[in-house]
Design a protein around this motif. Sequence first.
Motif, mmCIF file in Angstrom:
data_model
loop_
_atom_site.group_PDB
_atom_site.id
_atom_site.type_symbol
_atom_site.label_atom_id
_atom_site.label_comp_id
_atom_site.label_asym_id
_atom_site.label_seq_id
_atom_site.Cartn_x
_atom_site.Cartn_y
_atom_site.Cartn_z
ATOM 1 N N MET A 63 -9.480 -20.834 -12.245
ATOM 2 C CA MET A 63 -9.804 -19.535 -11.469
ATOM 3 C C MET A 63 -9.055 -18.702 -12.113
ATOM 4 O O MET A 63 -9.668 -17.440 -12.482
ATOM 5 C CB MET A 63 -9.815 -19.972 -9.983
ATOM 6 C CG MET A 63 -9.997 -18.554 -9.241
ATOM 7 S SD MET A 63 -11.527 -18.072 -9.040
ATOM 8 C CE MET A 63 -12.258 -19.032 -7.951
ATOM 9 N N GLN A 64 -7.942 -18.635 -12.100
ATOM 10 C CA GLN A 64 -7.174 -17.458 -12.404
ATOM 11 C C GLN A 64 -7.061 -17.121 -13.756
ATOM 12 O O GLN A 64 -7.642 -15.832 -14.060
ATOM 13 C CB GLN A 64 -5.559 -17.793 -11.957
ATOM 14 C CG GLN A 64 -5.108 -17.803 -10.551
ATOM 15 C CD GLN A 64 -3.699 -17.648 -10.226
ATOM 16 O OE1 GLN A 64 -3.097 -16.722 -10.694
ATOM 17 N NE2 GLN A 64 -3.089 -18.639 -9.586
ATOM 18 N N LEU A 65 -7.032 -17.972 -14.711
ATOM 19 C CA LEU A 65 -7.318 -17.926 -16.055
ATOM 20 C C LEU A 65 -8.695 -17.235 -16.495
ATOM 21 O O LEU A 65 -8.751 -16.105 -17.214
ATOM 22 C CB LEU A 65 -7.013 -19.010 -16.740
ATOM 23 C CG LEU A 65 -5.597 -19.529 -16.773
ATOM 24 C CD1 LEU A 65 -5.480 -21.110 -17.450
ATOM 25 C CD2 LEU A 65 -4.899 -18.640 -17.725
ATOM 26 N N ALA A 66 -9.832 -17.588 -16.032
ATOM 27 C CA ALA A 66 -10.985 -17.133 -16.124
ATOM 28 C C ALA A 66 -11.363 -15.882 -15.689
ATOM 29 O O ALA A 66 -11.902 -14.934 -16.470
ATOM 30 C CB ALA A 66 -12.104 -18.200 -15.655
ATOM 31 N N VAL A 67 -10.700 -15.725 -14.572
ATOM 32 C CA VAL A 67 -11.052 -14.205 -13.854
ATOM 33 C C VAL A 67 -10.320 -13.107 -14.598
ATOM 34 O O VAL A 67 -11.039 -12.102 -14.925
ATOM 35 C CB VAL A 67 -10.805 -14.258 -12.386
ATOM 36 C CG1 VAL A 67 -10.699 -12.711 -11.762
ATOM 37 C CG2 VAL A 67 -11.529 -14.958 -11.351
ATOM 38 N N ASN A 92 -10.541 -26.362 -22.180
ATOM 39 C CA ASN A 92 -9.935 -26.727 -23.500
ATOM 40 C C ASN A 92 -9.679 -25.755 -24.278
ATOM 41 O O ASN A 92 -8.559 -25.754 -24.935
ATOM 42 C CB ASN A 92 -10.916 -28.060 -24.088
ATOM 43 C CG ASN A 92 -11.088 -29.149 -23.310
ATOM 44 O OD1 ASN A 92 -10.261 -29.759 -22.700
ATOM 45 N ND2 ASN A 92 -12.430 -29.576 -23.502
ATOM 46 N N LYS A 93 -10.438 -24.668 -24.437
ATOM 47 C CA LYS A 93 -10.056 -23.690 -25.562
ATOM 48 C C LYS A 93 -9.433 -22.463 -24.674
ATOM 49 O O LYS A 93 -9.240 -21.465 -25.437
ATOM 50 C CB LYS A 93 -11.490 -23.268 -26.219
ATOM 51 C CG LYS A 93 -11.720 -24.533 -27.026
ATOM 52 C CD LYS A 93 -12.907 -23.938 -27.946
ATOM 53 C CE LYS A 93 -13.546 -25.178 -28.839
ATOM 54 N NZ LYS A 93 -14.765 -24.684 -29.540
ATOM 55 N N ASN A 94 -9.661 -22.625 -23.247
ATOM 56 C CA ASN A 94 -9.341 -21.396 -22.478
ATOM 57 C C ASN A 94 -10.044 -19.882 -22.846
ATOM 58 O O ASN A 94 -9.415 -19.033 -23.278
ATOM 59 C CB ASN A 94 -7.981 -20.974 -22.592
ATOM 60 C CG ASN A 94 -6.929 -21.732 -21.648
ATOM 61 O OD1 ASN A 94 -7.646 -22.767 -20.801
ATOM 62 N ND2 ASN A 94 -5.677 -21.881 -21.671
ATOM 63 N N GLU A 95 -11.268 -20.309 -22.885
ATOM 64 C CA GLU A 95 -12.251 -19.018 -23.315
ATOM 65 C C GLU A 95 -13.904 -19.157 -22.691
ATOM 66 O O GLU A 95 -14.070 -20.127 -21.914
ATOM 67 C CB GLU A 95 -12.585 -18.859 -24.907
ATOM 68 C CG GLU A 95 -13.328 -20.377 -25.298
ATOM 69 C CD GLU A 95 -13.613 -20.185 -26.820
ATOM 70 O OE1 GLU A 95 -12.797 -19.495 -27.587
ATOM 71 O OE2 GLU A 95 -14.489 -20.873 -27.519
ATOM 72 N N LEU A 96 -14.093 -18.004 -22.404
ATOM 73 C CA LEU A 96 -15.574 -17.853 -21.866
ATOM 74 C C LEU A 96 -16.772 -18.009 -22.569
ATOM 75 O O LEU A 96 -16.703 -17.619 -23.872
ATOM 76 C CB LEU A 96 -15.635 -16.491 -20.986
ATOM 77 C CG LEU A 96 -14.593 -16.302 -19.881
ATOM 78 C CD1 LEU A 96 -14.324 -14.870 -19.601
ATOM 79 C CD2 LEU A 96 -15.175 -16.962 -18.598
ATOM 80 N N LYS A 97 -17.776 -18.677 -22.102
ATOM 81 C CA LYS A 97 -18.836 -18.744 -23.088
ATOM 82 C C LYS A 97 -20.269 -18.286 -22.235
ATOM 83 O O LYS A 97 -20.268 -18.617 -20.838
ATOM 84 C CB LYS A 97 -19.109 -19.963 -23.285
ATOM 85 C CG LYS A 97 -18.029 -20.684 -24.318
ATOM 86 C CD LYS A 97 -18.290 -22.208 -24.771
ATOM 87 C CE LYS A 97 -17.333 -22.377 -25.750
ATOM 88 N NZ LYS A 97 -17.736 -24.140 -26.163
ATOM 89 N N LYS A 98 -21.180 -17.279 -22.731
ATOM 90 C CA LYS A 98 -22.345 -17.141 -22.250
ATOM 91 C C LYS A 98 -23.125 -18.323 -22.028
ATOM 92 O O LYS A 98 -23.586 -18.962 -22.764
ATOM 93 C CB LYS A 98 -23.094 -15.838 -22.748
ATOM 94 C CG LYS A 98 -24.179 -15.493 -22.043
ATOM 95 C CD LYS A 98 -24.777 -14.093 -22.832
ATOM 96 C CE LYS A 98 -26.008 -13.577 -22.130
ATOM 97 N NZ LYS A 98 -26.664 -12.516 -22.779
#
Length: 428
Positions: A173-177, A204-210
């Motif tokens: 939650m914290q990382l994504a926001v 796994n990659k700590n990244e957002l995807k659409k």
Amino acid sequence: PVLNKAVVEKAVLLAKAMQSDIPEISYFDRKNYFYPDLPKGYQITQYDISVGMGGEIDIPMDDESLRHIRIHKLHIEEDAGKTKNEKNRRLIDFNRCGVPLIEMVTEPDFRSAEEAAEYVTRLRQLVRWLGISEGDMEKGHLRADANVSIRPVGADYLNPKTEIKNLNSTDAMQLAVKAEVERQIKEMEAGNKVEQATLSWDENKNELKKMRSKESEADYRYFREPDLLPIHMTDEWREAILVDFPELPLARRTRFIEDYNLSVYDANVLTSERSLSDYFESAVQAYGGEAKKIANWVMNDLMRAMNDLEIGPDEIKMTPEYLAEMQKLIDKKTINNTSAKKVLKKVVETGKSPATVVEAEGLASVSDEGAIREIVVKVIADHPDEVASYRDGKQSLIGWFMGQVMRASRGKADAKSAQKLLRELLEG
């Protein structure tokens, strides 16, 4: 589809905890959209009149302030499938389709990723406290979607939002926001508009995807679910559900601080789980003395023992009454703290009472001054070099001498008496 009675009752418990209005009549609706994990092409949910309307929850922050979060609504709906990517393939698990869940929608009151994560932590505590769910995020018992929107400092409007779906831990939650806030800021600073979209977080990659463009409410074409009757929440049913409604964690935390003179930290630990909180309070009531003494045993030795044995407060053989009995033995100087740790370990293993263990194991304290003096005199006589160092000014050796006395007495010497005699004989 058939309505699950238990989910209605659990929803009412949570609505009560959130101070939500619980309408007499609430309805089910169809939410229409296409996605591979939704095989019917629609989801049964509640739209305009749900089982819980409005409400609020206070979130304690690290600085001891309370963050006030408003609840828009609390509704019942069916779960969809689970989609995941694996080795360039898109897999869909349909096993949880149709399983009932409760979804809470908050107002846009969070101002940081930390506040959002603390809200999820407190919500997990609450559903476990009420017996609604085990709240294990790794197993999907509790999931969170985060809607993120940024605005200039001082502005009173909301920019277009994006939704990050199915976050499975407070860390995620914290990382994504934070990542999405940074992305939106860069977009705005570059003169671009933030597009309303649904995103996923790759842990796994700590990244957002659409995942897809975000639909508006009109796109869902809500209408009343024809296969399910409305929920009719009679006064009798509501009262039956709430008859044993418990004191809530935040109220109990406040009471522990005020009634038992505990620190905020201690009260937080002791109200982290309802069973632990009940155990502590039962022990304090059985003891009748200073609550902090019981708190120290619970937070240190007992919680360690429970973790090692992978059991809860309801299962440990050191009952609240036994813990109170052990503390009374310490107060009477029948045993000292060193012996008490041995007593606790033995009670946890055998389930025998502390008094029985003390007698069987010969753990009663040596409190007779004459007996302690004999031990102290012998320790001093056996260590002339250390005695000389102490008398030359190395006062810190008193701790070493105490260790020798406790070793010679097998930990049973009364510590205060022993230290007093040591100082008298070393300095006399």
